[in-house]
Structures are given as C-alpha cells and as structure tokens.
Design a protein around this motif. Structure first.
Motif, PDB file in Angstrom:
ATOM      1  N   UNK A 220       0.822  -1.203   0.000  1.00 59.68           N
ATOM      2  CA  UNK A 220       0.000   0.000   0.000  1.00 59.68           C
ATOM      3  C   UNK A 220       0.855   1.252   0.000  1.00 59.68           C
ATOM      4  N   UNK A 221       1.945   1.182   0.754  1.00 56.35           N
ATOM      5  CA  UNK A 221       2.851   2.319   0.782  1.00 56.35           C
ATOM      6  C   UNK A 221       2.256   3.590   1.334  1.00 56.35           C
ATOM      7  N   UNK A 222       1.316   3.455   2.242  1.00 57.78           N
ATOM      8  CA  UNK A 222       0.772   4.646   2.877  1.00 57.78           C
ATOM      9  C   UNK A 222       1.213   4.649   4.331  1.00 57.78           C
ATOM     10  N   UNK A 223       1.703   5.794   4.804  1.00 62.70           N
ATOM     11  CA  UNK A 223       2.085   5.892   6.207  1.00 62.70           C
ATOM     12  C   UNK A 223       1.161   6.874   6.903  1.00 62.70           C
ATOM     13  N   UNK A 224       1.156   6.772   8.191  1.00 62.24           N
ATOM     14  CA  UNK A 224       0.294   7.625   8.994  1.00 62.24           C
ATOM     15  C   UNK A 224       1.164   8.566   9.827  1.00 62.24           C
ATOM     16  N   UNK A 225       0.863   9.865   9.712  1.00 62.54           N
ATOM     17  CA  UNK A 225       1.575  10.851  10.527  1.00 62.54           C
ATOM     18  C   UNK A 225       0.551  11.508  11.436  1.00 62.54           C
ATOM     19  N   UNK A 226       0.823  11.410  12.721  1.00 58.56           N
ATOM     20  CA  UNK A 226      -0.141  11.930  13.686  1.00 58.56           C
ATOM     21  C   UNK A 226       0.535  13.037  14.480  1.00 58.56           C
ATOM     22  N   UNK A 258       4.649   9.231   1.502  1.00 60.88           N
ATOM     23  CA  UNK A 258       5.990   9.181   2.079  1.00 60.88           C
ATOM     24  C   UNK A 258       6.020  10.049   3.333  1.00 60.88           C
ATOM     25  N   UNK A 259       6.085   9.387   4.479  1.00 65.62           N
ATOM     26  CA  UNK A 259       6.018  10.110   5.743  1.00 65.62           C
ATOM     27  C   UNK A 259       7.227  11.033   5.918  1.00 65.62           C
ATOM     28  N   UNK A 286      -4.294  -1.424   4.226  1.00 60.83           N
ATOM     29  CA  UNK A 286      -3.902  -2.140   3.008  1.00 60.83           C
ATOM     30  C   UNK A 286      -5.136  -2.742   2.349  1.00 60.83           C
ATOM     31  N   UNK A 287      -5.951  -3.347   3.191  1.00 63.19           N
ATOM     32  CA  UNK A 287      -7.150  -4.017   2.707  1.00 63.19           C
ATOM     33  C   UNK A 287      -8.089  -3.032   2.011  1.00 63.19           C
ATOM     34  N   UNK A 288      -8.285  -1.884   2.676  1.00 60.92           N
ATOM     35  CA  UNK A 288      -9.212  -0.907   2.111  1.00 60.92           C
ATOM     36  C   UNK A 288      -8.687  -0.330   0.812  1.00 60.92           C
ATOM     37  N   UNK A 289      -7.388  -0.107   0.753  1.00 62.03           N
ATOM     38  CA  UNK A 289      -6.877   0.474  -0.489  1.00 62.03           C
ATOM     39  C   UNK A 289      -6.907  -0.556  -1.616  1.00 62.03           C
TER      40      UNK A 289
END
Lengths: 300, 250
Positions: A220-226, A258-259, A286-289
């Motif tokens: 997925x290559x998505x990161x989360x920045x909080x 890219x975080x 990942x699943x949702x994307x």
C-alpha cells in the motif's frame, strides 16, 4: 516437491448469472497459516465450501489431498468449523464431540479436546444452553477432533470478547505448531494480522493479492503521521497528503505516500506542531486500499 | 469407521435429537392410535367383525407409517437443508449413504413405535386378530410397502423449503390416506374412485399388508404397483439427492 494440501485451478463458481468466484487459481502448501480476506460477498465462503466438498465448481478443478473433495475419503484429514448457530441445540457438548469424533479413526479423546478449548466443565450441558462464546469455542474445537492436516476456519472468533478471542488464538496457534495447516477467514483484520503468515485478498470473486503479510501491507505504501497543530488545514494542503482525519483527542492523523517527505515539508513550511508520531500502514488500510473501499473514517 | 458404524452413529444422534423434544414424538405416535379409538372402536359393525377390524388396524398402521415417513423424511430433510448443521455434517468424511441410512433407521424406529399403540389398542378393543407369525409378516410387508412413502418424503424434502414442505406433506398425506382407503374402506368406494385408488401407493401398501396378515390372493396390480412406485420414487429421490447443495435462495 512439497505436496499441496489443497488447490484450485482456474475455478469459477456461479450462482445464477453472477460469478461468486471468477477464475481463481490457488495452492495451499503444508505448514502455512493463510488468512483469507475480502469484503462481504467477495467469495470467501464459496471458496471454503468448494474445498470442503460442499459445492461443485461451475468450471475448473478443486483438489483436496490430491483428490476430489466431494469424495468423503479425501476429507479424512480435513477439519471444518460449523457456524456457531449450527450446533444442534438439544445435544450435549460431549455428545456433539463424540458425534463428530466418530467419523475419524485416530481422534483426540473428548475430555482432552474439551480441556484444550476450555470446555471441560460443560460436557454435560446441551449446546442450546451455552453462551455465544462457549458455542464458538465448541465449533472451533470440532475442527480439531482428529489432529487434521488442513483446517478451514470461517470467522472463528465472531462474537467473542477480547479475552475469548485471545484464548482461541492461542489454541489455534498451538494446533498450527502441532502441524496443522490453517485457512482462516475473518472480519477482524487484527485477527489476520495476529495469526496469518500468508494473506489472500479476494474482491468480487477474484484474487487481488496473495502474498506474505508484510508484503501485502507494504504494497500500500501509505504511512500515517499523527500530530497536534493549530494549523492542520495548512498541513492537509501540503503535497503528498492523501487524507486527513481529526481524532477525538484533538490530534490529527494524515495519510501520506511518504512520511519522511511530509515531515520535511512540515518543517520547511514552518507550521507549528507537537506530539509527532509516525507509523506504517496497517493491514486494515492495506485491505481498504486494495479493495477500493472508502478511506476509513475512524476516530481512534 | 465403517459405513455401517457411521450409519448407526447418525441414526443414534438423530433419535437423541428427536427424543429431546417429546412433543414431536407424541403427535406422530398418538394420532393413528386416536384415530383408531375415535373412528373404529365406536363402530360396532367394524369393531366386532374380525375381518373388518383387522383390516382397519392394518389401514391405520399403514397410515401411521406413511405419515411418519412423509413427515420424517419430507419435513426433516427440508428443515435440515436450511440449517447450517447439515452442511457441516456433509464436510465430515462420511459417505452420503451413511447419513441417508441413518435417517432411514431413526425414522423407521419411530414408525415402528407409531404402530405399536395401534396394534395394541386394536387387539384390546376390537375383534381384530392375527397370529404372531402373521403380524410379523405384516410388519415386513409394511416395511416394503412404505418404501415409496420414504422416497416421496425425500423428494419433497430435497425439492422445496420446509414451509412449503409442511403444506405439501399434509396434502399428499391426506390425499393418499383417503384415496388409498386408509380412513374409509375401499368397499365403500364408487367404482371410479376404486379404480383410481388402485394406482396409489397407499392402497397398494394396504392391500399388501392385508394379504400378508390375512392371506388370500395377491392381485398383480398390488405388487407391480409397489415395485413401480418404489423404483420411480427411488430414482427421483436419488437424482434430487445428488443434485442437492443445500437450499439456494435467488
């Protein structure tokens, strides 16, 4: 060559016009713990029912232990879980275990199996008098009456509380370590993350991902920045941000390809922020994307 | 485990399941006995005549076994196909024949239990009589004559959902009972009704059992009819069973 326990070769299964499975090819190798994921109606249950010999494919070939799963002799080393609501309410727990156990030559003693799944005190109770969690444990236990080589677990922990779920996971892991290969479907992605080594994602009857857990999540290559910031709107408009979501505690979670780049952009832009935390994608994301579902709107 | 052992296992747990809901037993056990008490015993012309009384007991025994078969197979199979327990059992390594025979033996045991009160009440309160040997011959004939009912029940069970099966079983049961002369003796039938009656499996079963119990000649239409119905309904039941994958909803 390792013998494949079960395989589907170009399998299609239709109900009326719509295909529930659409040209699926898949091998289950010994020793793995496979998580089968997909939205409702993706074809998970149809896939399991084909492997269990309950249904015939419309086209293609399903093989179980080298033979046709519709022949009962090929199902001797297969463990299947009934739905929790399926247990005959008038039979006692011990009777249900004996009933199923009678089908196997080398079966686990009833008392031992009951103890393994925390049912030791309930053997004399009718299943209709059990709680949902107890019924669920009994259902899963039935798949292991005969130290099976391949086990199909369809939604094994639905309706269980956290403790019950973890206890059942431990039992399932012990069985896996004892040599059972498992195929597991679940609505709890957490469950697949905790148990599965290989993940197969189904959508609309097709396999859209089939890989190790790490690879599927990594794909997925998505990161989360909080972080916390008074100017979160400005951050949301920075390049690379795909989604922003406000959490209950006032912090904001940004999704970014890219975080690292996002953090650099944040610093360059001079936006004030505190409590920065970065993590990779979860299986849920990942699943949702992968399944083109909506980006999760969840405050947690 | 052997197929025989698995058959016994399935029959045993079928019976335990049924026996734990006693009301299900009472209705099928009590109805034929009550019919005998209310419709045969008070009619002294029938009750005091050994020939007629024995035939009435035979007719109600056929009815008991027939209704037990139609309900036991038609309704039970239709209900089981809707319950998730049945598909689970189908994933176990048992040949289909073990599950079907298990059902046959458990229903058969209930069928025998259903005719016992009819025979006992018939012996006590009517002039019906037969030697033990003839009663046993009658039981054997009853088992053979009831095969078509079992297969009709299976056909109903495998071809429709349970709510439809209840209605169809009742219609089939009462139609076969009346036309087959199980409630009213065929002696009272108009010639055209008697002609139709001879084509029904219920009439044929009745005549077969009466022949076994009372002797006399066995008319060819009786055994040819029983054989034809058995083969025909067996073939259809087998076809529906093979095709079955549980209830499908569209």
């Amino acid at each position: 060559m390792i013998m494949t326990l079960a395989s589907l070769l170009d399998v299609t299964r239709r109900f009326g016009e719509a295909p529930a499975l659409d040209h699926v090819t898949l091998d289950i190798e010994p020793g793995t713990l496979v998580g089968l994921l997909g939205p409702n109606g993706a074809g998970k249950s149809t896939l399991l029912s084909l492997v269990a010999g309950l249904r015939r494919p419309t086209s293609g070939t399903v093989t179980l232990f080298g033979g046709d799963p519709r022949d009962h002799r090929n199902r001797r080393a297969l463990g299947v879980t009934p739905q929790e609501s399926a247990l005959p309410p008038t039979l006692r727990v011990g009777e249900v275990i004996d009933y199923v156990g009678a089908h196997f030559d080398q079966r686990m003693p009833t008392a031992e199996l009951a103890a393994e799944f925390g049912l030791g005190d309930l053997l004399r109770k009718q299943t209709g008098a059990l709680s949902g969690g107890q019924r669920r444990r009994l259902s899963v236990a039935l798949a292991f009456v005969r130290r099976p080589r391949l086990v199909l677990l369809d939604e094994p922990t639905t309706g269980l509380d956290v403790d019950g779920r973890r206890a059942l996971w431990d039992a399932v892991r012990r069985q896996h370590e004892a040599g059972a290969t498992l195929v597991l479907t679940s609505h709890h992605l957490e469950e697949i993350e905790a148990l599965a080594e290989r993940v197969i994602v189904l959508a609309s009857g097709r396999i859209i991902a089939d890989d190790t857990l790490e690879s599927v999540v990594g794909r997925v290559g998505v990161s989360q920045v909080r972080l916390r910031s008074a100017e979160s709107d400005r951050i949301a408009s920075l390049p690379g941000v795909t989604h922003a979501e406000r959490n209950d505690d006032g912090s904001v979670t940004f999704s970014a390809r890219d975080a690292d780049e996002l953090v650099v952009a944040l610093v360059h832009a001079g936006v004030p922020f505190t409590d920065l935390a970065i993590r990779g994608a979860t299986l849920e994301e990942a699943f949702l994307s992968l399944t083109d579902g909506p980006i999760l709107e969840r405050a947690s | 485990m052997s197929t025989v052992g698995l058959t016994v296992t399935h029959a045993k747990y079928n019976l335990i399941e049924t026996a734990r809901i006693p009301i299900a037993l009472i209705s099928s056990l009590a109805f034929p006995a009550l019919a005998l008490l209310f419709f045969v015993v008070p009619q002294s012309i029938v009750a005091s005549n050994a020939l007629y009384a024995t035939q009435a007991v035979v007719s109600l025994s056929v009815f008991a076994v027939m209704s037990n078969s139609l309900f036991g197979f038609g309704l039970t199979v239709a209900e089981n196909r809707e319950k998730p327990w049945d598909p689970y059992l189908r994933t176990l390594p048992a040949p289909g024949v073990a599950r079907v025979l298990g059902q046959v033996f458990s229903t058969g045991a209930l069928g025998i239990a259903a005719i016992l009160p009819v025979i006992v009440l018939g012996a006590l309160f009517t002039a019906a009589s037969a030697s033990l040997l003839h009663v046993l011959a009658g039981l054997l004939a009853l088992i053979i004559g009831s095969l078509p009912f079992m297969f009709i029940g299976l056909c109903i069970g495998y071809s429709m959902p349970s709510k439809a099966a209840i209605a169809v079983v009742q219609v089939v049961m009462f139609a076969l009972a009346f036309i087959g002369g199980l409630f009213l003796p065929p002696l009272l039938f108009a010639p055209w009704l008697d002609a139709i009656s001879r084509f029904t499996p219920s009439r044929q079963a009745r005549e077969l059992v009466i022949w076994a119990v009372q002797g006399g000649t066995l008319e060819p239409w009786v055994w040819i009819g029983v054989l034809a119905w058995t083969l025909l309904t067996f073939a259809l039941a087998l076809l529906l069973f093979r095709r079955d994958e549980g209830v499908r909803f569209r």
